[in-house]
Design an enzyme around this catalytic site. Structure first.
Site, mmCIF file in Angstrom:
data_model
loop_
_atom_site.group_PDB
_atom_site.id
_atom_site.type_symbol
_atom_site.label_atom_id
_atom_site.label_comp_id
_atom_site.label_asym_id
_atom_site.label_seq_id
_atom_site.Cartn_x
_atom_site.Cartn_y
_atom_site.Cartn_z
ATOM 1 N N LYS A 162 16.007 2.846 5.742
ATOM 2 C CA LYS A 162 15.977 4.260 6.352
ATOM 3 C C LYS A 162 17.305 4.850 6.275
ATOM 4 C CE LYS A 162 16.558 5.946 10.360
ATOM 5 N NZ LYS A 162 16.994 7.572 9.738
ATOM 6 N N GLY A 164 26.512 2.946 11.566
ATOM 7 C CA GLY A 164 26.305 4.193 12.329
ATOM 8 C C GLY A 164 27.320 4.081 13.474
ATOM 9 N N SER A 165 27.110 4.729 14.525
ATOM 10 C CA SER A 165 27.775 4.644 15.746
ATOM 11 C C SER A 165 27.777 3.360 16.483
ATOM 12 C CB SER A 165 27.418 6.000 16.669
ATOM 13 O OG SER A 165 26.201 5.686 16.997
ATOM 14 N N THR A 166 28.805 3.136 17.330
ATOM 15 C CA THR A 166 28.699 2.032 18.153
ATOM 16 C C THR A 166 27.615 1.849 19.122
ATOM 17 O OG1 THR A 166 31.209 1.523 17.761
ATOM 18 C CG2 THR A 166 30.242 0.960 19.620
ATOM 19 N N GLU A 167 27.432 3.298 19.742
ATOM 20 C CA GLU A 167 26.383 3.478 20.758
ATOM 21 C C GLU A 167 25.061 2.991 20.113
ATOM 22 O OE1 GLU A 167 26.005 7.735 21.594
ATOM 23 O OE2 GLU A 167 24.341 7.610 22.907
ATOM 24 N N VAL A 168 24.663 3.380 18.817
ATOM 25 C CA VAL A 168 23.393 2.957 18.400
ATOM 26 C C VAL A 168 23.297 1.559 17.962
ATOM 27 C CG1 VAL A 168 21.577 3.433 16.768
ATOM 28 C CG2 VAL A 168 22.710 5.446 17.649
ATOM 29 N N GLY A 169 24.640 1.213 17.435
ATOM 30 C CA GLY A 169 24.753 -0.166 17.039
ATOM 31 C C GLY A 169 24.330 -1.265 18.184
ATOM 32 N N GLU A 218 28.390 -1.995 11.105
ATOM 33 C CA GLU A 218 29.311 -1.684 10.889
ATOM 34 C C GLU A 218 29.428 -0.393 11.567
ATOM 35 O OE1 GLU A 218 31.716 -2.796 8.844
ATOM 36 O OE2 GLU A 218 30.779 -4.196 7.629
ATOM 37 N N CYS A 227 34.175 6.629 8.574
ATOM 38 C CA CYS A 227 34.448 5.363 9.707
ATOM 39 C C CYS A 227 35.814 5.005 9.928
ATOM 40 C CB CYS A 227 33.559 4.348 9.535
ATOM 41 S SG CYS A 227 33.660 3.480 8.105
ATOM 42 N N GLU A 235 35.662 8.541 19.301
ATOM 43 C CA GLU A 235 35.673 8.918 17.912
ATOM 44 C C GLU A 235 35.320 10.292 17.747
ATOM 45 O OE1 GLU A 235 32.508 7.076 15.407
ATOM 46 O OE2 GLU A 235 33.982 6.707 13.846
HETATM 47 P P1 NAP Z 1 24.077 7.005 14.153
HETATM 48 O O1 NAP Z 1 23.639 8.260 15.049
HETATM 49 O O2 NAP Z 1 24.483 5.888 14.735
HETATM 50 O O3 NAP Z 1 22.929 7.053 13.098
HETATM 51 C C1 NAP Z 1 23.149 5.897 12.095
HETATM 52 C C2 NAP Z 1 21.643 5.699 11.791
HETATM 53 O O4 NAP Z 1 20.886 5.025 12.691
HETATM 54 C C3 NAP Z 1 20.802 6.892 11.334
HETATM 55 O O5 NAP Z 1 20.075 6.587 10.275
HETATM 56 C C4 NAP Z 1 20.048 7.173 12.615
HETATM 57 O O6 NAP Z 1 19.016 7.799 12.101
HETATM 58 C C5 NAP Z 1 19.859 5.787 13.061
HETATM 59 N N1 NAP Z 1 19.471 5.677 14.473
HETATM 60 C C6 NAP Z 1 19.666 6.531 15.317
HETATM 61 N N2 NAP Z 1 18.998 6.114 16.580
HETATM 62 C C7 NAP Z 1 18.534 4.977 16.314
HETATM 63 C C8 NAP Z 1 17.644 4.267 17.007
HETATM 64 N N3 NAP Z 1 17.629 4.069 18.413
HETATM 65 N N4 NAP Z 1 17.209 2.685 16.289
HETATM 66 C C9 NAP Z 1 17.470 2.853 15.031
HETATM 67 N N5 NAP Z 1 18.139 3.651 14.217
HETATM 68 C C10 NAP Z 1 18.682 4.690 14.883
HETATM 69 O O7 NAP Z 1 25.122 7.447 13.509
HETATM 70 P P2 NAP Z 1 25.679 8.944 12.809
HETATM 71 O O8 NAP Z 1 26.126 9.655 13.544
HETATM 72 O O9 NAP Z 1 24.698 9.054 11.661
HETATM 73 O O10 NAP Z 1 26.856 8.359 11.850
HETATM 74 C C11 NAP Z 1 28.225 8.330 12.134
HETATM 75 C C12 NAP Z 1 28.710 7.190 12.806
HETATM 76 O O11 NAP Z 1 28.553 5.857 11.791
HETATM 77 C C13 NAP Z 1 30.186 7.189 13.268
HETATM 78 O O12 NAP Z 1 30.209 6.533 14.360
HETATM 79 C C14 NAP Z 1 30.891 6.091 11.910
HETATM 80 O O13 NAP Z 1 31.965 5.675 12.500
HETATM 81 C C15 NAP Z 1 29.860 5.264 11.696
HETATM 82 N N6 NAP Z 1 30.417 4.637 10.257
HETATM 83 C C16 NAP Z 1 30.482 3.497 10.396
HETATM 84 C C17 NAP Z 1 30.905 2.884 9.209
HETATM 85 C C18 NAP Z 1 31.492 1.545 9.019
HETATM 86 O O14 NAP Z 1 31.495 1.087 7.933
HETATM 87 N N7 NAP Z 1 31.955 0.826 10.223
HETATM 88 C C19 NAP Z 1 30.506 3.719 7.892
HETATM 89 C C20 NAP Z 1 29.948 4.931 7.852
HETATM 90 C C21 NAP Z 1 29.746 5.330 9.325
HETATM 91 P P3 NAP Z 1 18.929 9.417 12.479
HETATM 92 O O15 NAP Z 1 20.290 9.830 12.090
HETATM 93 O O16 NAP Z 1 17.898 9.645 11.242
HETATM 94 O O17 NAP Z 1 18.364 9.845 13.741
#
Ligand code: NAP
Ligand code: MG
Length: 504
Positions: free
Chosen positions: A203, A256-261, A278, A312, A408
């Site tokens: 996804k 993705g974000s720590t919150e969603v993680g 991650e 990230c 962040e």
């Molecule tokens: P995000 O809001 O956590 O979203 C990441 C993914 O999770 C998206 O595909 C999102 O879908 C999905 N998602 C959101 N809510 C969900 C739920 N309740 N259940 C399942 N999946 C869900 O993060 P973002 O704002 O897109 O990306 C930025 C974040 O990614 C930053 O915190 C960054 O640090 C982190 N990041 C980490 C790394 C690493 O390697 N550690 C690399 C890149 C980015 P939708 O967006 O379609 O709603």
């Protein structure tokens, strides 16, 4: 400007192939076929430099995820994929790498239109790294092995045994990725899954779904069997939550974000689904006092401004010795103040827009909170009228009570702080819930070596930042995640270890 004119200008200078792909009637890719989402709802896809809508993609829901998971399960348990020899997986991945490489110019344009980054960066960084990583993982497909062990079972001294371990594919993988490096993040999950013999449902982020759909098309074109790689576009609460909590998957791989993680980890735990995360970061950049202030400013600017701060591992907290502090802040203000903003297709632009209006507003709110909590805006701080831009921003005189230092931001915003000595800077660098990356800038080898073990982070760079290699693992300490992607470590994320003990 009329809507038609605006749409036309979005595609100025874009190849016919990339434009045709973007404007196509998009569908989900399930079981080797393009299919409509059951609910018929769609998500709009925006071009970030203009804020214009370019196309729609299906908003997949639970029923679509069910269908994709079933297709992946069928491919994993029956059919040609379950019998594919490692060398065949290797050959398919090498062909996939060739296909991505052959279409890299078009993919870079798609990525630029969808994400906002420059075509040049997408081509030279995102696509080159994606191709290299697919080839690197192709090599692993034939090199996954276990151990043989000479057992000495203590309570059966008269019997003889032999024992060994096998690495087996974990099964059906659910992969959920963010919008900052869309195709690269997809490849980092989909390709290790394929190399180890798993099947996968991806996804992509709702903001950047296009390159994942093109990737699926390329994978099918090189002969990847139906159901091995499926793509369900949709949003997080809909498609994402349905996938991560699905009882039919064996592993969820999330960036993705720590919150969603944390939500994903909890949903996975209910089914004991394997999980790798991650997550976010707030990575420190530590300048030691032997560095030239101009060189330090240039290094720090690269550490924060790559991909417009949407990285990230972005170096978002800069620590400078008291004595060099003013000179480094001045150098940074000069660099940030001189950067030219522009669309991803403008070759003169040094920084593009953020991915979405929501992200622009979020970053602007952080800059305001920094001001309110007493940080000094040494450069930038504003948002131009058109598109989702934020000026490269330097927040000097920051401290650890401020939200801009603790949280962040994920945008082109650098906080700068002075420090007194090595002990103090090590303490400050670790004063964060995150632990993804860090960099140290110095040629004083002894002090660099003393500092490296003190930093609680998954990667420590020295005299560089944000530099990645397919063979070196990447991942987080603390709340920056669980597990390591890239390198030989990634094989463990997609395999189970089976022990065999035989009485002989
Ligand atoms: P995000 O809001 O956590 O979203 C990441 C993914 O999770 C998206 O595909 C999102 O879908 C999905 N998602 C959101 N809510 C969900 C739920 N309740 N259940 C399942 N999946 C869900 O993060 P973002 O704002 O897109 O990306 C930025 C974040 O990614 C930053 O915190 C960054 O640090 C982190 N990041 C980490 C790394 C690493 O390697 N550690 C690399 C890149 C980015 P939708 O967006 O379609 O709603
Ligand atoms: Mg999101």
């Amino acid at each position: 400007m009329s809507e038609a004119q605006a749409r036309h200008s979005v595609f100025d200078g874009v190849s016919a192939a990339a434009r045709a792909f973007v404007e196509r009637d998009h569908q989900l890719f399930i079981g080797g076929e393009w299919v409509a989402a059951r609910g018929g709802e769609t998500l709009s896809v925006y071009e970030p430099a203009s804020g214009e809508c370019m196309c729609e993609v299906p908003a997949g829901q639970g029923g679509d995820v069910d269908r994709a998971v079933n297709a992946a399960r069928e491919a994993f348990e029956g059919g040609e994929w379950s019998r594919a020899r490692p060398v065949e997986r290797e050959r398919l991945l090498l062909r996939l790498a060739d296909a991505i490489e052959a279409n890299a110019d078009e993919l870079a344009e798609i990525e630029s239109l969808d994400q906002g980054k420059s075509v040049g960066m997408a081509r030279n960084l995102d696509l080159t790294m994606a191709v290299d990583f697919v080839r690197y993982m192709a090599g692993w497909a034939t090199k996954i092995d276990g151990r043989t062990v000479e057992p000495s079972v203590p309570y059966l001294p008269d019997q003889q045994f032999t024992g060994w371990t096998r690495k087996e594919p974990v099964g059906v993988v659910g992969a959920i990725v963010p919008w900052n490096f869309p195709i690269l993040m997809a490849v980092w999950k989909v390709v290790p899954a394929i190399a180890t013999g798993c099947t996968v449902v991806l996804k992509p982020a709702e903001e950047t779904p296009l390159s994942a759909l093109r990737l699926a098309e390329l994978a099918a074109s090189v002969g990847l069997p139906a159901g091995v790689f499926n793509v369900v576009t949709g949003d997080g609460p809909g498609a994402g939550a349905a996938l991560s909590g699905h009882p039919g998957i064996d592993k969820v791989a999330f960036t993705g974000s720590t919150e969603v993680g944390k939500l994903i980890g909890k949903a996975a735990m209910d089914n004991m689904t394997r999980v790798s995360l991650e997550l976010g970061g707030k990575s420190p950049v530590i300048v030691l006092d032997d560095m030239d202030p101009q060189a330090a400013a240039a290094g720090a600017a690269q550490a924060i401004f790559l991909n417009h701060g949407q990285v990230c591992t972005a170096g978002s907290r800069l620590y400078v010795p008291n004595r060099e502090y003013d000179a480094v802040v001045e150098g940074l203000a000069g660099i940030a103040g001189g950067m030219r903003l522009g669309s991803g297709r403008d070759p003169e632009a040094q920084m593009g827009p953020l991915v979405s209006k929501a992200q622009q507003e979020r970053v602007a709110a952080y800059i305001d909170s920094g001001r309110q909590q007493g940080a000094r805006v040494a450069a930038g701080g504003g948002c131009p009228d058109r598109g989702f831009f934020v000026e490269p921003t330097i927040l000097a005189d920051a401290n650890h009570q401020m939200r801009v230092v603790r949280e962040e931001i994920f945008g082109p915003v650098l906080t700068v702080m002075p420090y007194q000595d090595l002990d103090e800077v090590a303490r400050l660098a670790n004063d964060t819930p995150y632990g993804l990356g860090a960099s140290i800038w110095s040629n004083d080898l002894a002090r660099v070596h003393r500092l490296i073990p003190k930093i609680r982070a998954g990667t420590v760079w020295v005299n560089c930042h944000n530099v990645l290699d397919p063979a070196l693992p990447l991942g987080g300490f603390k709340q920056s995640g669980i597990g390591r992607e890239l390198g030989r470590e990634v094989v463990d994320l997609y395999t189970e270890t089976k022990t065999v003990l035989m009485s002989i």
